[in-house]
Design a protein around this motif. Structure first.
Motif, PDB file in Angstrom:
ATOM      1  N   VAL A   1     -29.256 -12.979  31.972  1.00  0.00           N
ATOM      2  CA  VAL A   1     -29.181 -11.725  32.719  1.00  0.00           C
ATOM      3  C   VAL A   1     -29.934 -11.890  34.043  1.00  0.00           C
ATOM      4  N   GLU A   2     -29.743 -10.954  34.947  1.00  0.00           N
ATOM      5  CA  GLU A   2     -30.496 -10.976  36.207  1.00  0.00           C
ATOM      6  C   GLU A   2     -31.967 -10.688  35.888  1.00  0.00           C
ATOM      7  N   LEU A   3     -32.865 -11.594  36.271  1.00  0.00           N
ATOM      8  CA  LEU A   3     -34.290 -11.454  35.935  1.00  0.00           C
ATOM      9  C   LEU A   3     -35.034 -10.669  37.024  1.00  0.00           C
ATOM     10  N   PRO A   4     -36.272 -10.222  36.708  1.00  0.00           N
ATOM     11  CA  PRO A   4     -36.972  -9.322  37.631  1.00  0.00           C
ATOM     12  C   PRO A   4     -37.079  -9.818  39.086  1.00  0.00           C
ATOM     13  N   ASP A   5     -37.322 -11.119  39.291  1.00  0.00           N
ATOM     14  CA  ASP A   5     -37.468 -11.599  40.682  1.00  0.00           C
ATOM     15  C   ASP A   5     -36.167 -11.449  41.470  1.00  0.00           C
ATOM     16  N   ALA A   6     -35.053 -11.794  40.833  1.00  0.00           N
ATOM     17  CA  ALA A   6     -33.759 -11.701  41.507  1.00  0.00           C
ATOM     18  C   ALA A   6     -33.418 -10.235  41.784  1.00  0.00           C
ATOM     19  N   LYS A   7     -33.711  -9.393  40.810  1.00  0.00           N
ATOM     20  CA  LYS A   7     -33.437  -7.970  40.961  1.00  0.00           C
ATOM     21  C   LYS A   7     -34.282  -7.383  42.090  1.00  0.00           C
ATOM     22  N   LYS A   8     -35.555  -7.768  42.097  1.00  0.00           N
ATOM     23  CA  LYS A   8     -36.483  -7.289  43.120  1.00  0.00           C
ATOM     24  C   LYS A   8     -35.965  -7.667  44.509  1.00  0.00           C
ATOM     25  N   LYS A   9     -35.548  -8.910  44.645  1.00  0.00           N
ATOM     26  CA  LYS A   9     -35.051  -9.413  45.926  1.00  0.00           C
ATOM     27  C   LYS A   9     -33.812  -8.601  46.351  1.00  0.00           C
ATOM     28  N   ARG A  10     -32.919  -8.370  45.396  1.00  0.00           N
ATOM     29  CA  ARG A  10     -31.695  -7.625  45.707  1.00  0.00           C
ATOM     30  C   ARG A  10     -32.027  -6.181  46.115  1.00  0.00           C
ATOM     31  N   PHE A  11     -32.936  -5.546  45.390  1.00  0.00           N
ATOM     32  CA  PHE A  11     -33.294  -4.167  45.716  1.00  0.00           C
ATOM     33  C   PHE A  11     -33.938  -4.077  47.105  1.00  0.00           C
ATOM     34  N   MET A  12     -34.711  -5.128  47.471  1.00  0.00           N
ATOM     35  CA  MET A  12     -35.347  -5.117  48.787  1.00  0.00           C
ATOM     36  C   MET A  12     -34.320  -5.371  49.884  1.00  0.00           C
ATOM     37  N   GLU A  13     -33.420  -6.329  49.633  1.00  0.00           N
ATOM     38  CA  GLU A  13     -32.493  -6.724  50.692  1.00  0.00           C
ATOM     39  C   GLU A  13     -31.329  -5.759  50.875  1.00  0.00           C
ATOM     40  N   THR A  14     -30.811  -5.234  49.767  1.00  0.00           N
ATOM     41  CA  THR A  14     -29.600  -4.415  49.911  1.00  0.00           C
ATOM     42  C   THR A  14     -29.858  -2.917  49.761  1.00  0.00           C
TER      43      THR A  14
ATOM     44  N   ASN B   1     -39.734  -3.324  34.216  1.00  0.00           N
ATOM     45  CA  ASN B   1     -38.923  -3.374  33.002  1.00  0.00           C
ATOM     46  C   ASN B   1     -37.476  -3.019  33.308  1.00  0.00           C
ATOM     47  N   LYS B   2     -36.611  -3.602  32.492  1.00  0.00           N
ATOM     48  CA  LYS B   2     -35.180  -3.549  32.747  1.00  0.00           C
ATOM     49  C   LYS B   2     -34.661  -2.113  32.670  1.00  0.00           C
ATOM     50  N   GLU B   3     -35.222  -1.322  31.751  1.00  0.00           N
ATOM     51  CA  GLU B   3     -34.749   0.058  31.577  1.00  0.00           C
ATOM     52  C   GLU B   3     -34.991   0.865  32.855  1.00  0.00           C
ATOM     53  N   THR B   4     -36.162   0.679  33.456  1.00  0.00           N
ATOM     54  CA  THR B   4     -36.479   1.408  34.687  1.00  0.00           C
ATOM     55  C   THR B   4     -35.564   0.952  35.823  1.00  0.00           C
ATOM     56  N   ALA B   5     -35.342  -0.357  35.904  1.00  0.00           N
ATOM     57  CA  ALA B   5     -34.469  -0.891  36.959  1.00  0.00           C
ATOM     58  C   ALA B   5     -33.038  -0.369  36.781  1.00  0.00           C
ATOM     59  N   ASP B   6     -32.576  -0.329  35.531  1.00  0.00           N
ATOM     60  CA  ASP B   6     -31.227   0.189  35.261  1.00  0.00           C
ATOM     61  C   ASP B   6     -31.124   1.673  35.626  1.00  0.00           C
ATOM     62  N   PHE B   7     -32.174   2.430  35.289  1.00  0.00           N
ATOM     63  CA  PHE B   7     -32.199   3.857  35.600  1.00  0.00           C
ATOM     64  C   PHE B   7     -32.119   4.049  37.115  1.00  0.00           C
ATOM     65  N   PHE B   8     -32.915   3.258  37.825  1.00  0.00           N
ATOM     66  CA  PHE B   8     -32.917   3.356  39.291  1.00  0.00           C
ATOM     67  C   PHE B   8     -31.525   3.076  39.856  1.00  0.00           C
ATOM     68  N   GLU B   9     -30.910   2.005  39.378  1.00  0.00           N
ATOM     69  CA  GLU B   9     -29.584   1.649  39.911  1.00  0.00           C
ATOM     70  C   GLU B   9     -28.557   2.741  39.642  1.00  0.00           C
ATOM     71  N   ALA B  10     -28.644   3.321  38.434  1.00  0.00           N
ATOM     72  CA  ALA B  10     -27.702   4.396  38.090  1.00  0.00           C
ATOM     73  C   ALA B  10     -27.963   5.620  38.968  1.00  0.00           C
ATOM     74  N   ALA B  11     -29.237   5.939  39.189  1.00  0.00           N
ATOM     75  CA  ALA B  11     -29.587   7.121  39.991  1.00  0.00           C
ATOM     76  C   ALA B  11     -29.207   6.910  41.461  1.00  0.00           C
ATOM     77  N   ALA B  12     -29.378   5.676  41.940  1.00  0.00           N
ATOM     78  CA  ALA B  12     -29.179   5.404  43.366  1.00  0.00           C
ATOM     79  C   ALA B  12     -27.702   5.239  43.736  1.00  0.00           C
ATOM     80  N   ALA B  13     -26.859   5.036  42.740  1.00  0.00           N
ATOM     81  CA  ALA B  13     -25.439   4.775  43.031  1.00  0.00           C
ATOM     82  C   ALA B  13     -24.818   5.884  43.874  1.00  0.00           C
ATOM     83  N   GLY B  14     -24.410   5.544  45.073  1.00  0.00           N
ATOM     84  CA  GLY B  14     -23.756   6.514  45.944  1.00  0.00           C
ATOM     85  C   GLY B  14     -24.714   7.414  46.716  1.00  0.00           C
ATOM     86  N   HIS B  15     -26.016   7.245  46.493  1.00  0.00           N
ATOM     87  CA  HIS B  15     -26.986   8.101  47.203  1.00  0.00           C
ATOM     88  C   HIS B  15     -27.945   7.241  48.028  1.00  0.00           C
TER      89      HIS B  15
END
Ligand code: MN
Length: 486
Positions: free
Chosen positions: A306-319, A333-347
Motif C-alpha cells: 500500500v502507499e506508505l506514510p512518507d509517499a502519502k505525505k509527499k503527495r499531500f504536500m505536492e498536490t 495513521n492510515k484511517e486519518t489520511a483516508d478520512f482527509f482524502e475523502a473529506a478533501a475530494a472536490g473541495h
C-alpha cells in the motif's frame, strides 16, 4: 533540529542510542505451529505440542509469517535476503519449555534499510536499519496471582516476532521517540503488526552510551530492556545518559550490562552483567531447512504494497498544498489520511486540513473517540468547507455549525437551512443595517470624520453583531467605508 547536548560543570556530552524492537507478527497461527495467536484467551488454551516443547515434536514454518516479514522489510526500504536460516538460541527460562528459542542469527531474512523520521520542527532525519530477523516469542510468567507461586501461560509461546535492529544513529530522546512512532505507523499501514506497546505486541530495548561531544569512539553501552511506551523509552534514554555521565565524571567506568527502567521512579537498576552472543551457544536449527525465497515471490509482495506514510505525505504536500507538519500529522495513521482524502475530494484541501488540525481533532479528543467513530463524516466536513468557500456561511458561523454537526451528525446544508444561518450577501439588506448603526452613533461618526479612521473597525463589528454574524464581512467592510467617507 537543535542538537541534544548534555552540559555539566565538567564538560559537554552527547548520547548515542540504537534500538532493538520486537514486533509481534499479525497472523492467525503461530510461527512454527498451528495454534492460535488470539490475545486475551484463557491461559494455556492456545498451546500445541510444539509450543509446549514436547519431545519429538517438529516445527513447521508458517508461510504467512514469512510473507508478513518480507512485506515489513520492503516497508523499511530494506534489502530482502533470498537466503536466510534459523538457529537455536539456548537459554533456560521457565516460560520457554524447549530451553531454546528458534531465531535467525547469521543469516536474517531482512538486511540493511532506512526509515525517515519526522521531527517536531518539521525537519526529517534518516535512521539506518541494521537488520530484521524472525523468531518465536516466549510464554509469560505470572507472578502476581499468588504470594508463594508463579504461574506460566504458554499462549504467547511460539507467536511470531520480527526483531528490528537499528544502527546506533540516534542522538537524542526525541529522535528515538519519533522513530518508534514512525515504525508503528509503517507497521500499521502494512498490517504486519498492530504496534500496541501497552499490550506488548511491540517491545523496545534501547542500547545507550555517551561520549564527550565531538568524540568518534563508541563507549560501552547499557541495554534498557523491554520498555513499554514511547514516552518511557525517551525518559529511559535521558535518565541513563545522565547516570553514565555521572559515573565517568566521578572517575568510574561503564561496563556492558542489561538494565530495567522503572517509570514510576524514572530510574533503572541492573538486571544482569555482560552478556554476549557466545553465551547462547547458537547453532543452526536442525529441524528446519534454510529459508530460500525467489525474486518472483518478493516481487509479488512488492506489488501488493500500500502507499506508505512518507509517499502519502509527499503527495499531500505536492498536490494538495499541505505543510510538512500538517501532512505528517494527517498521515501518521492510515484511517486519518483516508478520512482527509475523502473529506478533501472536490473541495479546498488545505482548508479541509486546517479544519482537521483544529476543530475536528479537538472534537475527537473531547469526545475521547477516533476518526473511525467520528460523529462528523468525511463527506459532511467537506461540505462544511465548501459552504465557507462558496460564501454561503462565514468562518465564524461555520464553527457553530460544526458544533451542531458533532452533536447530531447532521449534514451542514440541512443545519444552515433549518437555522437560517445563510450569510447575507444582499447589498441592500446590509446597507440598511450599516445605516442604522451610523444613525444611532453620531459621536463615533464625528470622531471618525475628525481623523480617528480606525473606528471603521468598530462600525464593522457593530454591523456584524446586528446581523447575528450572518452579514458577509467583506461586503460590510466595503459599505461601512463608503458610507462613512461619503
Ligand atoms: Mn529477540
Amino acid at each position: 533540529m537543535a542538537d541534544y547536548i548534555i552540559e555539566t560543570a565538567k564538560g559537554k556530552w552527547e548520547v548515542v542510542v540504537g534500538l532493538e524492537i520486537h514486533c509481534q507478527i499479525i497472523s492467525k497461527s503461530k510461527i512454527f505451529s498451528a495454534a492460535s495467536t488470539e490475545f486475551g484467551d484463557d491461559p494455556n488454551t492456545n498451546v500445541s505440542f510444539v509450543d509446549a516443547g514436547m519431545p519429538g515434536m517438529l516445527p513447521t514454518l508458517n508461510a504467512e509469517c514469512v510473507h508478513q516479514a518480507v512485506k515489513t522489510g520492503l516497508g523499511l526500504n530494506a534489502k530482502i535476503n533470498k537466503y536466510s536460516e534459523f538457529s537455536r538460541k539456548n537459554y533456560f527460562y521457565a516460560d520457554m519449555p524447549t530451553d531454546y528459542q528458534i531465531t535467525q542469527f547469521r543469516y536474517p531474512i531482512v538486511g540493511e534499510g532506512v526509515i525517515v523520521i519526522d521531527l517536531s520542527d518539521g525537519s526529517t532525519r534518516h535512521i539506518g536499519i541494521e537488520r530484521m530477523h524472525i523468531e518465536q516469542d516466549a510464554g509469560k510468567s505470572i507472578h502476581d496471582l499468588s504470594p508463594t507461586k508463579s504461574f506460566i501461560d504458554l499462549n504467547r509461546a511460539g507467536v511470531g516476532l520480527m526483531e528490528i535492529v537499528t544502527k546506533p544513529d540516534f542522538r537524542s530522546p526525541e529522535e528515538a521517540g519519533a522513530f518508534l512512532r514512525k515504525l508503528r505507523s509503517i507497521l500499521r499501514y502494512l498490517g504486519t503488526c498492530d504496534g500496541n506497546m501497552d499490550e506488548g505486541s511491540m517491545r523496545c530495548d534501547a542500547n545507550i552510551s555517551v561520549r564527550p561531544l565531538g568524540a568518534e569512539e563508541l563507549r560501552p553501552r547499557c541495554e534498557m530492556k523491554n520498555v513499554n511506551s514511547v514516552k518511557f523509552v525517551m525518559q529511559a534514554i535521558e535518565n541513563e545518559a545522565k547516570r553514565q555521565i555521572d559515573v565517568y565524571e566521578n572517575g568510574g567506568k561503564i561496563e556492558q550490562e542489561t538494565r530495567q527502567f522503572d517509570p514510576t521512579t524514572g530510574t533503572s537498576k541492573v538486571m544482569r552483567k555482560k552478556e554476549f552472543a557466545h553465551d547462547y551457544r547458537y547453532f543452526p536449527e536442525p529441524d528446519l531447512p534454510p529459508l530460500v525465497l525467489t525474486d518472483e515471490y518478493i516481487e509479488n509482495i512488492r506489488r501488493e504494497m500500500v502507499e506508505l506514510p512518507d509517499a502519502k505525505k509527499k503527495r499531500f504536500m505536492e498536490t494538495m498544498g499541505l505543510t510538512a507538519y500538517d501532512a505528517t500529522v494527517i498521515c501518521e495513521n492510515k484511517e486519518t489520511a483516508d478520512f482527509f482524502e475523502a473529506a478533501a475530494a472536490g473541495h479546498d484541501a488545505k482548508k479541509v486540513a486546517n479544519w482537521m488540525m483544529g476543530d475536528f481533532f479537538a472534537m475527537l479528543n473531547k469526545k475521547r473517540t477516533d476518526v473511525l467513530h467520528s460523529p462528523v463524516s468525511a463527506e459532511n466536513l467537506g461540505r462544511l468547507v465548501e459552504l465557507i468557500s462558496q460564501d454561503v456561511i462565514s468562518g465564524k458561523i461555520a464553527k457553530d455549525v460544526f458544533e451542531i454537526m458533532s452533536e447530531t451528525g447532521e449534514n451542514p446544508d440541512k443545519i444552515v437551512e433549518e437555522k437560517g444561518l445563510k450569510q447575507v450577501t444582499d447589498t441592500g439588506a446590509i446597507a440598511a443595517i450599516v445605516d442604522a448603526v451610523i444613525a444611532s452613533n453620531p459621536d463615533n461618526v464625528a470622531a471618525y470624520k475628525s481623523g480617528k479612521t480606525n473606528l471603521a473597525g468598530w462600525f464593522v463589528g457593530q454591523t456584524l453583531k446586528m446581523s447575528q454574524g450572518k452579514a458577509n464581512p467583506a461586503l460590510v467592510n466595503k459599505l461601512v467605508k463608503e458610507k462613512l467617507d461619503s
